[in-house]
Design a protein around this motif. Structure first.
Motif, short mmCIF file in Angstrom:
data_model
loop_
_atom_site.label_atom_id
_atom_site.label_comp_id
_atom_site.label_asym_id
_atom_site.label_seq_id
_atom_site.Cartn_x
_atom_site.Cartn_y
_atom_site.Cartn_z
N LEU A 142 0.85 -1.19 0.00
CA LEU A 142 0.00 0.00 0.00
C LEU A 142 0.88 1.24 0.00
O LEU A 142 1.85 1.32 0.77
CB LEU A 142 -0.89 -0.01 1.25
CG LEU A 142 -1.94 1.07 1.44
CD1 LEU A 142 -2.95 1.08 0.30
CD2 LEU A 142 -2.67 0.87 2.77
N GLY A 143 0.57 2.21 -0.87
CA GLY A 143 1.42 3.39 -0.92
C GLY A 143 0.85 4.49 -1.79
O GLY A 143 -0.25 4.39 -2.33
N LEU A 144 1.65 5.55 -1.92
CA LEU A 144 1.24 6.74 -2.65
C LEU A 144 1.36 6.53 -4.16
O LEU A 144 2.40 6.11 -4.64
CB LEU A 144 2.12 7.93 -2.23
CG LEU A 144 1.63 9.32 -2.63
CD1 LEU A 144 0.41 9.72 -1.81
CD2 LEU A 144 2.76 10.34 -2.42
N PRO A 145 0.30 6.82 -4.92
CA PRO A 145 0.39 6.71 -6.37
C PRO A 145 1.54 7.54 -6.92
O PRO A 145 1.79 8.66 -6.47
CB PRO A 145 -0.97 7.26 -6.84
CG PRO A 145 -1.89 7.03 -5.70
CD PRO A 145 -1.05 7.22 -4.47
N GLY A 146 2.26 6.99 -7.88
CA GLY A 146 3.38 7.70 -8.49
C GLY A 146 4.69 7.57 -7.75
O GLY A 146 5.71 8.12 -8.18
N SER A 147 4.71 6.84 -6.64
CA SER A 147 5.92 6.72 -5.84
C SER A 147 6.88 5.68 -6.42
O SER A 147 6.47 4.74 -7.12
CB SER A 147 5.57 6.31 -4.40
OG SER A 147 4.93 5.04 -4.38
N ALA A 148 8.16 5.85 -6.11
CA ALA A 148 9.16 4.84 -6.50
C ALA A 148 8.83 3.50 -5.85
O ALA A 148 9.02 2.44 -6.45
CB ALA A 148 10.56 5.31 -6.08
N TRP A 149 8.33 3.54 -4.64
CA TRP A 149 7.94 2.35 -3.88
C TRP A 149 6.94 1.49 -4.65
O TRP A 149 7.16 0.29 -4.86
CB TRP A 149 7.41 2.80 -2.54
CG TRP A 149 6.45 1.94 -1.77
CD1 TRP A 149 5.19 2.29 -1.36
CD2 TRP A 149 6.68 0.62 -1.24
NE1 TRP A 149 4.63 1.27 -0.64
CE2 TRP A 149 5.52 0.24 -0.54
CE3 TRP A 149 7.75 -0.26 -1.30
CZ2 TRP A 149 5.39 -0.99 0.10
CZ3 TRP A 149 7.64 -1.51 -0.66
CH2 TRP A 149 6.46 -1.86 0.03
N LEU A 150 5.87 2.09 -5.13
CA LEU A 150 4.87 1.32 -5.86
C LEU A 150 5.38 0.89 -7.24
O LEU A 150 5.08 -0.21 -7.70
CB LEU A 150 3.57 2.11 -6.01
CG LEU A 150 2.75 2.34 -4.73
CD1 LEU A 150 1.36 2.85 -5.09
CD2 LEU A 150 2.66 1.09 -3.87
#
Length: 271
Positions: A142-150
């Motif tokens: 689960l994370g922020l849209p557009g993040s490097a993580w996702l």
């Protein structure tokens, strides 16, 4: 229309309590349970998992930097290998308490400064992805849209879930306004409820400067440590229900997760 409603829970420590977890668990569909590094302790983790399991609320690992004093809201320039091990340690600890309570770890959501860092910090994002792959290569993130993580999680084959925030202001770029800035946190339940319906039903949010920003909303976070958190969560849930939005967890609770804890099952991390 369908959306998950999550909250950061289990953030007490020892004799100190933070927020009304019991009341919030009656409203939300997913519980981001602190894993002992930014908040929480073994007793708190056990009780939170038991309370979530009793209500059919999904349990997620809320992993953070090793920063109890700063509540995990201070960036830590930890080496990637060490960060991987720290996150894996937290996932493993929560898994044991979740399974003891008759449920499972259904997803992971990084906390605080770690959440914000891996929006852009490629090395740390990659380190967290590697920890998840080592733990369970099918675990939703689960994370922020557009993040490097996702992005890196998606490239590595992990299920990706896009999150928006009920009570946090957004920049025109679709990132969160720093908590140090005026207006970063919203406190009016009616205003917050209205923007949540707009995010869920129309896929957009109004940024701090008035810009309308498109968002991909699959889960809405209502912070459990905010003043009036329960009243706000109730208002958001009621508004979503009234608008015809189905509020349900994206990760089904309960039972042992197939493949959970498959040590050494990780594949290559993208990038």
């Amino acid at each position: 229309m369908r959306i998950d409603l999550n909250s950061d829970l289990g953030e007490g420590f020892g004799r100190w309590e933070l927020g009304d977890d019991e009341a919030l668990l009656d409203v939300v569909t997913s519980a981001n349970v602190a894993c002992g590094f930014h908040a929480g302790d073994p007793g708190v983790m056990r009780r939170t998992c038991e309370a979530a399991a009793a209500r059919g609320v999904s349990v997620g690992a809320h992993t953070g930097y090793r920063d109890l004093a700063g509540f995990g809201r201070r960036f830590v320039d930890v080496p990637p290998g060490e960060l991987t091990d720290d996150v894996l340690y937290q996932l493993g600890a929560l898994r044991q308490f979740a399974e003891t309570a008759g449920t499972r770890v259904g997803y992971i959501k990084p906390h605080g400064a770690l959440y914000n860092a891996i929006v852009h910090h490629e090395d740390q994002a990659r380190a967290v992805v590697r920890a998840v792959l080592d733990f369970d290569p099918e675990l939703p993130v689960l994370g922020l849209p557009g993040s490097a993580w996702l992005r890196l999680a998606d490239e590595a084959g992990l299920p990706v879930v896009h999150e928006v925030f009920a009570d946090r202001a957004y920049t025109p770029e679709g990132t969160l306004v720093s908590r140090r800035s005026p207006g970063a946190v919203l406190h009016d339940p009616a205003e917050v409820a209205e923007r949540c319906v707009r995010m869920a039903a129309e896929g957009e949010i109004v940024a701090l400067d008035g810009t309308v920003v498109p968002v991909r909303a699959e889960s809405i976070c209502v912070h459990g440590d905010s003043p009036g958190a329960v009243r706000m969560a109730v208002a958001v849930r009621a508004a979503l229900d009234e608008a015809g939005v189905t509020v349900a967890p994206f990760a089904e609770p309960g039972g042992a997760a197939p493949g959970n804890g498959a040590s050494g099952a990780s594949g290559p991390v993208a990038g």
